[in-house]
Design a protein around this motif. Structure first.
Motif, PDB file in Angstrom:
ATOM      1  N   GLN A  38       0.823  -1.201   0.000  1.00 36.88           N
ATOM      2  CA  GLN A  38       0.000   0.000   0.000  1.00 36.88           C
ATOM      3  C   GLN A  38       0.863   1.260   0.000  1.00 36.88           C
ATOM      4  O   GLN A  38       0.512   2.264  -0.628  1.00 36.88           O
ATOM      5  CB  GLN A  38      -0.940   0.000   1.208  1.00 36.88           C
ATOM      6  CG  GLN A  38      -2.070  -1.023   1.121  1.00 36.88           C
ATOM      7  CD  GLN A  38      -3.088  -0.693   0.041  1.00 36.88           C
ATOM      8  OE1 GLN A  38      -2.837  -0.877  -1.151  1.00 36.88           O
ATOM      9  NE2 GLN A  38      -4.243  -0.203   0.446  1.00 36.88           N
ATOM     10  N   GLU A  39       1.994   1.203   0.681  1.00 38.32           N
ATOM     11  CA  GLU A  39       2.878   2.372   0.692  1.00 38.32           C
ATOM     12  C   GLU A  39       3.522   2.576  -0.679  1.00 38.32           C
ATOM     13  O   GLU A  39       3.698   3.713  -1.130  1.00 38.32           O
ATOM     14  CB  GLU A  39       3.950   2.202   1.766  1.00 38.32           C
ATOM     15  CG  GLU A  39       4.665   3.484   2.128  1.00 38.32           C
ATOM     16  CD  GLU A  39       3.771   4.481   2.855  1.00 38.32           C
ATOM     17  OE1 GLU A  39       4.238   5.607   3.104  1.00 38.32           O
ATOM     18  OE2 GLU A  39       2.608   4.143   3.172  1.00 38.32           O
ATOM     19  N   TYR A  40       3.859   1.485  -1.333  1.00 37.79           N
ATOM     20  CA  TYR A  40       4.381   1.572  -2.707  1.00 37.79           C
ATOM     21  C   TYR A  40       3.344   2.206  -3.628  1.00 37.79           C
ATOM     22  O   TYR A  40       3.658   3.110  -4.409  1.00 37.79           O
ATOM     23  CB  TYR A  40       4.755   0.168  -3.186  1.00 37.79           C
ATOM     24  CG  TYR A  40       4.850   0.004  -4.683  1.00 37.79           C
ATOM     25  CD1 TYR A  40       5.841   0.641  -5.417  1.00 37.79           C
ATOM     26  CD2 TYR A  40       3.937  -0.803  -5.368  1.00 37.79           C
ATOM     27  CE1 TYR A  40       5.926   0.485  -6.799  1.00 37.79           C
ATOM     28  CE2 TYR A  40       4.014  -0.966  -6.736  1.00 37.79           C
ATOM     29  CZ  TYR A  40       5.009  -0.319  -7.450  1.00 37.79           C
ATOM     30  OH  TYR A  40       5.084  -0.467  -8.815  1.00 37.79           O
ATOM     31  N   ASN A  41       2.103   1.759  -3.510  1.00 32.77           N
ATOM     32  CA  ASN A  41       1.041   2.342  -4.333  1.00 32.77           C
ATOM     33  C   ASN A  41       0.765   3.793  -3.945  1.00 32.77           C
ATOM     34  O   ASN A  41       0.452   4.621  -4.806  1.00 32.77           O
ATOM     35  CB  ASN A  41      -0.240   1.516  -4.209  1.00 32.77           C
ATOM     36  CG  ASN A  41      -0.188   0.242  -5.029  1.00 32.77           C
ATOM     37  OD1 ASN A  41       0.309   0.236  -6.151  1.00 32.77           O
ATOM     38  ND2 ASN A  41      -0.685  -0.852  -4.466  1.00 32.77           N
ATOM     39  N   MET A  42       0.880   4.099  -2.654  1.00 29.89           N
ATOM     40  CA  MET A  42       0.665   5.482  -2.226  1.00 29.89           C
ATOM     41  C   MET A  42       1.728   6.397  -2.814  1.00 29.89           C
ATOM     42  O   MET A  42       1.434   7.526  -3.227  1.00 29.89           O
ATOM     43  CB  MET A  42       0.685   5.562  -0.696  1.00 29.89           C
ATOM     44  CG  MET A  42       0.246   6.912  -0.152  1.00 29.89           C
ATOM     45  SD  MET A  42      -1.497   7.224  -0.549  1.00 29.89           S
ATOM     46  CE  MET A  42      -1.678   8.915  -0.030  1.00 29.89           C
ATOM     47  N   ILE A  48      -9.358   6.645   1.530  1.00 30.69           N
ATOM     48  CA  ILE A  48     -10.070   7.863   1.148  1.00 30.69           C
ATOM     49  C   ILE A  48      -9.470   8.538  -0.088  1.00 30.69           C
ATOM     50  O   ILE A  48     -10.213   8.925  -0.998  1.00 30.69           O
ATOM     51  CB  ILE A  48     -10.159   8.829   2.346  1.00 30.69           C
ATOM     52  CG1 ILE A  48     -11.179   8.281   3.351  1.00 30.69           C
ATOM     53  CG2 ILE A  48     -10.539  10.237   1.905  1.00 30.69           C
ATOM     54  CD1 ILE A  48     -11.399   9.152   4.566  1.00 30.69           C
ATOM     55  N   PRO A  49      -8.143   8.688  -0.200  1.00 35.88           N
ATOM     56  CA  PRO A  49      -7.616   9.287  -1.439  1.00 35.88           C
ATOM     57  C   PRO A  49      -7.980   8.502  -2.692  1.00 35.88           C
ATOM     58  O   PRO A  49      -8.373   9.084  -3.707  1.00 35.88           O
ATOM     59  CB  PRO A  49      -6.096   9.292  -1.204  1.00 35.88           C
ATOM     60  CG  PRO A  49      -5.940   9.291   0.270  1.00 35.88           C
ATOM     61  CD  PRO A  49      -7.075   8.464   0.795  1.00 35.88           C
ATOM     62  N   MET A  99      -5.008   0.546  -4.814  1.00 43.60           N
ATOM     63  CA  MET A  99      -5.058   0.942  -3.406  1.00 43.60           C
ATOM     64  C   MET A  99      -6.388   0.559  -2.777  1.00 43.60           C
ATOM     65  O   MET A  99      -6.436   0.045  -1.649  1.00 43.60           O
ATOM     66  CB  MET A  99      -4.828   2.451  -3.283  1.00 43.60           C
ATOM     67  CG  MET A  99      -3.411   2.891  -3.575  1.00 43.60           C
ATOM     68  SD  MET A  99      -3.251   4.691  -3.665  1.00 43.60           S
ATOM     69  CE  MET A  99      -3.696   5.171  -1.998  1.00 43.60           C
ATOM     70  N   LEU A 100      -7.475   0.802  -3.506  1.00 42.20           N
ATOM     71  CA  LEU A 100      -8.790   0.451  -2.968  1.00 42.20           C
ATOM     72  C   LEU A 100      -8.938  -1.066  -2.867  1.00 42.20           C
ATOM     73  O   LEU A 100      -9.511  -1.579  -1.893  1.00 42.20           O
ATOM     74  CB  LEU A 100      -9.892   1.040  -3.847  1.00 42.20           C
ATOM     75  CG  LEU A 100     -11.319   0.921  -3.299  1.00 42.20           C
ATOM     76  CD1 LEU A 100     -11.431   1.579  -1.927  1.00 42.20           C
ATOM     77  CD2 LEU A 100     -12.322   1.543  -4.267  1.00 42.20           C
TER      78      LEU A 100
END
Length: 294
Positions: free
Chosen positions: A106-110, A167-168, A137-138
């Motif tokens: 998730q951090e990579y995708n963020m 949320i983003p 991410m979702l």
């Protein structure tokens, strides 16, 4: 500190990128992974918070950061990388490894999300890569929803994940879904409509799990309300072919709104258009954890 023959033995257990080949996850392995992630995030913040760049300069930096971010993640050991399609492996995974892999994924995708969200000459634009990253991410949030029992006392706080990653991504997908539903003749990005509607519906349920005592509770409640209103409008619209074949005067619907039209002109006053405008234009590198409506 190891030296001589002992040092050579240790070095021989590392791959060309300095990662252990033993298949074990050590504290130093975790720290090293997060350090690399943080270096990319630091450069993203440097661009976002620094002096404005031209669109060309921003694109060059964006391309470089994307390349390096992907290299860093895919050079990590297999034990650290989440494989979305490897269902059998997921079932046999320990709670610690599951939480760690999901957190890094998730951090990579963020990081990719924020890279794609960097302004072009001072303005934001939604492109296919941003939408694809938001979908991943979702999807990750929904995996966490289905495996909440594995998150206890491990690397991921569920509510934080909803706010920080959910949320983003949901904001981008909701706004684009609404725009394309209102203006089907002007699609700028490809959206799997059915998948996004289903995933946003599940995400609404995840937002309902946030208790009033949790941080950013107000933000979650307003986000839930807006997504529900968007889905209501999207699902109440007739099919695109039906809209295109009916004249405005004989139809119960107004002319489709241009894709660049302000969100406030698409939603009614009861739908909190100011909030959705913020979701559509927010700089997530600056405002990611601010609850502006507390």
């Amino acid at each position: 500190m190891a030296e001589g023959e002992e040092l050579e033995i240790i070095k021989n257990k590392l791959d060309s990128n300095g990662w252990s080949t033993s298949g074990k996850i050590y504290p130093s392995t975790v720290c090293r992974a997060w350090m690399f992630m943080s270096l990319i995030r630091d450069e993203i913040l440097e661009i976002s918070l620094g002096p404005p760049l031209s669109a060309h300069e921003t694109q060059l930096r964006r391309d470089e950061l994307k390349r390096r971010s992907e290299e860093i993640y895919f050079q990590m050991p297999h034990e650290l990388r989440w494989q979305p399609d490897d269902v059998e492996r997921h079932r046999s995974m320990s709670a610690f490894q599951f939480s760690l892999q999901m957190a890094l994924y998730q951090e990579y995708n963020m990081n990719k999300f924020l890279i794609n969200r960097l302004p072009d000459g001072g303005s934001f634009s939604v492109k296919q890569d941003l939408v694809d990253t938001a979908r991943k991410m979702l999807d990750g949030i929904l995996v966490l929803c289905a495996n909440r029992d594995k998150l206890t006392n491990n690397a991921i706080d569920f509510v934080c994940a909803i706010v920080y990653h959910g949320i983003p991504s949901a904001a981008i997908l909701s706004v684009e879904l609404l725009k394309q539903s209102k203006s089907p003749q002007d699609w700028r990005v490809s959206l799997p409509r059915s998948e996004i509607i289903q995933n946003l519906s599940i995400f609404i349920g995840a937002l309902e799990w946030v208790r009033p005592s949790e941080g950013n509770y107000t933000l979650c409640i307003r986000m839930r309300k807006v997504i529900k209103r968007i889905l209501d409008q999207v699902l109440d619209l007739p099919p695109p072919y039906s809209r295109s074949s009916r004249s405005p005067e004989n139809s119960g619907f107004h002319d489709p709104a241009p894709a660049d039209l302000a969100i406030s002109s698409i939603l009614g006053p009861q739908d909190e258009p100011d909030f959705l405008e913020w979701l559509n234009s927010v700089d997530w590198t600056r405002d990611i954890l601010q609850d502006a409506w507390t």
